[in-house]
Design a protein around this motif. Structure first.
Motif, mmCIF file in Angstrom:
data_model
loop_
_atom_site.group_PDB
_atom_site.id
_atom_site.type_symbol
_atom_site.label_atom_id
_atom_site.label_comp_id
_atom_site.label_asym_id
_atom_site.label_seq_id
_atom_site.Cartn_x
_atom_site.Cartn_y
_atom_site.Cartn_z
ATOM 1 N N CYS A 27 -2.455 -98.978 36.146
ATOM 2 C CA CYS A 27 -1.084 -99.428 35.861
ATOM 3 C C CYS A 27 -1.050 -100.942 35.904
ATOM 4 N N CYS A 83 -2.763 -102.810 32.727
ATOM 5 C CA CYS A 83 -1.983 -102.878 31.484
ATOM 6 C C CYS A 83 -0.696 -103.659 31.696
ATOM 7 N N HIS A 84 -0.048 -103.416 32.827
ATOM 8 C CA HIS A 84 1.260 -104.033 33.017
ATOM 9 C C HIS A 84 1.162 -105.465 33.528
ATOM 10 N N HIS A 102 2.118 -90.978 29.624
ATOM 11 C CA HIS A 102 0.992 -91.835 29.999
ATOM 12 C C HIS A 102 -0.349 -91.084 30.088
HETATM 13 C C1 HEC Z 1 -3.333 -98.367 28.802
HETATM 14 C C2 HEC Z 1 -2.203 -99.188 29.199
HETATM 15 C C3 HEC Z 1 -1.214 -98.643 30.191
HETATM 16 C C4 HEC Z 1 -1.485 -98.095 31.433
HETATM 17 C C5 HEC Z 1 -2.838 -97.848 32.083
HETATM 18 C C6 HEC Z 1 -0.194 -97.821 32.030
HETATM 19 N N1 HEC Z 1 0.822 -98.152 31.173
HETATM 20 FE FE1 HEC Z 1 2.808 -97.985 31.517
HETATM 21 N N2 HEC Z 1 3.203 -98.527 29.594
HETATM 22 C C7 HEC Z 1 2.264 -98.916 28.667
HETATM 23 C C8 HEC Z 1 2.919 -99.133 27.389
HETATM 24 C C9 HEC Z 1 2.225 -99.549 26.085
HETATM 25 C C10 HEC Z 1 4.300 -98.873 27.578
HETATM 26 C C11 HEC Z 1 5.417 -98.910 26.523
HETATM 27 C C12 HEC Z 1 5.417 -97.577 25.784
HETATM 28 C C13 HEC Z 1 6.528 -97.424 24.776
HETATM 29 O O1 HEC Z 1 7.660 -97.739 25.089
HETATM 30 O O2 HEC Z 1 6.213 -96.945 23.675
HETATM 31 C C14 HEC Z 1 4.451 -98.516 28.992
HETATM 32 C C15 HEC Z 1 5.670 -98.240 29.613
HETATM 33 C C16 HEC Z 1 5.837 -98.055 30.969
HETATM 34 C C17 HEC Z 1 7.109 -97.973 31.652
HETATM 35 C C18 HEC Z 1 8.487 -98.145 31.029
HETATM 36 C C19 HEC Z 1 9.097 -96.837 30.660
HETATM 37 C C20 HEC Z 1 8.508 -96.297 29.420
HETATM 38 O O3 HEC Z 1 7.757 -95.333 29.538
HETATM 39 O O4 HEC Z 1 8.732 -96.842 28.344
HETATM 40 C C21 HEC Z 1 6.837 -97.761 32.969
HETATM 41 C C22 HEC Z 1 7.833 -97.603 34.088
HETATM 42 C C23 HEC Z 1 5.386 -97.682 33.114
HETATM 43 N N3 HEC Z 1 4.805 -97.873 31.881
HETATM 44 C C24 HEC Z 1 4.731 -97.461 34.311
HETATM 45 C C25 HEC Z 1 3.348 -97.259 34.428
HETATM 46 C C26 HEC Z 1 2.671 -96.752 35.628
HETATM 47 C C27 HEC Z 1 3.370 -96.426 36.934
HETATM 48 C C28 HEC Z 1 1.346 -96.685 35.335
HETATM 49 C C29 HEC Z 1 0.191 -96.168 36.197
HETATM 50 C C30 HEC Z 1 0.352 -94.821 36.714
HETATM 51 C C31 HEC Z 1 1.180 -97.161 33.952
HETATM 52 N N4 HEC Z 1 2.415 -97.482 33.445
HETATM 53 C C32 HEC Z 1 -0.036 -97.274 33.303
HETATM 54 C C33 HEC Z 1 0.921 -99.081 28.907
HETATM 55 C C34 HEC Z 1 0.235 -98.649 30.024
#
Ligand code: HEC
Ligand code: HEC
Ligand code: HEC
Ligand code: HEC
Length: 343
Positions: free
Chosen positions: A56, A59-60, A172
């Motif tokens: 998380c 990427c974030h 995810h």
């Molecule tokens: C490979 C890259 C990647 C990883 C690893 C990742 N994310 Fe994300 N995340 C993204 C992307 C890209 C978006 C936007 C998706 C969209 O809106 O289409 C996003 C969106 C989000 C959002 C906003 C709500 C949503 O779904 O639009 C949250 C909260 C979030 N992620 C939490 C997490 C958490 C907690 C983890 C670990 C468990 C995680 N992410 C792991 C790439 C990632």
């Protein structure tokens, strides 16, 4: 729940999948970690997240992705525990400190890692991970249908455990709930006909579900097409197998892992929208059935053996076409000119 989805994905295993560990140990190339463990070296090594691959946090922490280079480049921002995401409306999120990164809405956020070439001794470079480049050249890239549309479909769920508030969140798991996205990649149609005493089988594969070539991913991935003629008791009487993939070789022309390769020998992957027809001719019993199986394979048998890692298979579809015998009371010469079937 986002965490549970991510746990099932290859991102969570990016630093410890057996295939990766085998290749990383043999290549002795520290570049691997840039994408497989992006925060290694950037944060305190005592932090658990460093060892967990594409987390998380990794990427974030992407603040921006440059768009001009042939291969997108990241800017990580690890200052002040800010997490970046697609929302620029600070109220609607559950990050403590929210950073707005528009790249999260398009394919660029994936492109930073899903585009990779290796420099060769002759000054040229060999493309290795090609999804981003293929996507950009496809109708999906042209229309702006991002990777997320297929790999992170939106669902409506609870914002957090115990809350009633519902939000739209992106899945995810990246390959669907249980990896079922692999079954959406190819449209499969098969037909069988009697041909001068043999069984002629035609298998038509169309890449109708992927925004890049199939099989995607690291070179050595394969689509296996297996055709078997069974007698009425289900015993295999004849069998033929073909593989589709991309083969990288060393000086002697032998298939090797990408880090040891100097050239591409062939690339038979099916490009987005392309239709591929494979023709088989089998010696078959007078009556029975022909079974066509299409499977995804994690590595070619040659690579799997060289690396000492088992090749995994997942079904992409299966078709069975019965002929002759109890069904028609006649032999397979009475098979209609063609019998068309879909999974
Ligand atoms: C490979 C890259 C990647 C990883 C690893 C990742 N994310 Fe994300 N995340 C993204 C992307 C890209 C978006 C936007 C998706 C969209 O809106 O289409 C996003 C969106 C989000 C959002 C906003 C709500 C949503 O779904 O639009 C949250 C909260 C979030 N992620 C939490 C997490 C958490 C907690 C983890 C670990 C468990 C995680 N992410 C792991 C790439 C990632
Ligand atoms: C920080 C680098 C990084 C980013 C950003 C990233 N990926 Fe990945 N991704 C990887 C690596 C590394 C792997 C291979 C993991 C392994 O070793 O199996 C991977 C694997 C995958 C897989 C295979 C999943 C599986 O379960 O087999 C998919 C699909 C994927 N990524 C999609 C995406 C999409 C879509 C985005 C953008 C939203 C994205 N990735 C962003 C590094 C990244
Ligand atoms: C139209 C839907 C669609 C789009 C758009 C799309 N993909 Fe895929 N992707 C698929 C399907 C279906 C598969 C399964 C077939 C396969 O593995 O070849 C897949 C497989 C993958 C894999 C798995 C490779 C492996 O063997 O582990 C990766 C990585 C991946 N996609 C990355 C991306 C990235 C990065 C983008 C954007 C640049 C993208 N995809 C855009 C549908 C899509
Ligand atoms: C620029 C980013 C990047 C770099 C650098 C990189 N990879 Fe990857 N690698 C990826 C992505 C993205 C995938 C996902 C495609 C897929 O699932 O096959 C991947 C997938 C893989 C896989 C398939 C994983 C599995 O579990 O099946 C192996 C093995 C692998 N890489 C080995 C390496 C090795 C060894 C190095 C260093 C010599 C390396 N990679 C460097 C981005 C990178």
């Amino acid at each position: 729940m986002l965490h549970a989805e991510w746990k099932t994905s290859a991102h969570a295993r990016a630093r410890r999948s057996p295939l990766y560990v085998a290749m990383r140990d043999r290549s002795k190339n520290p570049v691997c970690e840039v994408c497989h463990a992006p925060l290694a070296g950037l944060t305190d090594p005592a932090e658990l997240s460093v060892d967990e691959g594409v987390t998380c946090e990794a990427c974030h922490a992407i603040r921006d992705v440059g768009d001009n280079a042939a291969e997108p480049q990241y800017t990580f921002d690890l200052q002040g525990n800010r997490k970046f995401g697609p929302y620029c409306d600070a109220k609607d999120n559950y990050f403590h400190k929210m950073g707005c990164a528009p790249a999260f809405r398009d394919a660029r956020v994936c492109g930073g890692c899903h585009a990779f070439s290796m420099p060769l001794a002759n000054g040229k470079s060999l493309p290795i991970i090609t999804e981003f480049a293929e996507w950009r050249a496809s109708s999906f890239g042209v229309s702006g249908t991002a990777c997320q549309e297929c790999h992170m479909p939106a669902e409506t769920t609870h914002a957090a455990t115990g809350t009633e508030r519902k939000v739209r969140v992106a899945h995810h798991g990246f390959m669907g709930e249980k990896g079922e996205i692999v079954q959406k990649a190819l449209g499969i149609v098969a037909s069988a006909a009697d041909h001068a005493g043999k069984l002629a089988v035609s298998v038509v594969l169309k890449n109708e579900g992927a925004g890049h070539a199939v099989p995607a991913g690291v070179p050595g991935r394969q689509v296996v097409v297996r055709v078997q003629a069974l007698d009425e008791k289900g015993r295999a009487q004849a069998r033929e197998e073909r593989t589709i993939g991309r083969v990288l070789v060393d000086e002697s022309g032998r298939e090797v892992p990408f880090y040891a390769a100097i050239a591409e020998k062939r690339d038979e992957r099916i490009t987005p929208g392309e239709t591929r027809t494979l023709a088989f001719e089998l010696d078959a019993p007078r009556s029975g059935s022909v079974v066509i199986e299409v499977a995804w394979r994690s590595a070619s048998p040659a690579l799997a053996e060289a690396l000492g890692v088992p090749a995994e298979e997942r079904s992409m579809g299966k078709i069975e076409i019965p002929f002759g015998g109890q069904r028609t009371g006649k032999g397979r010469e009475h098979l209609p000119k063609t019998v068309v079937a879909r999974p």
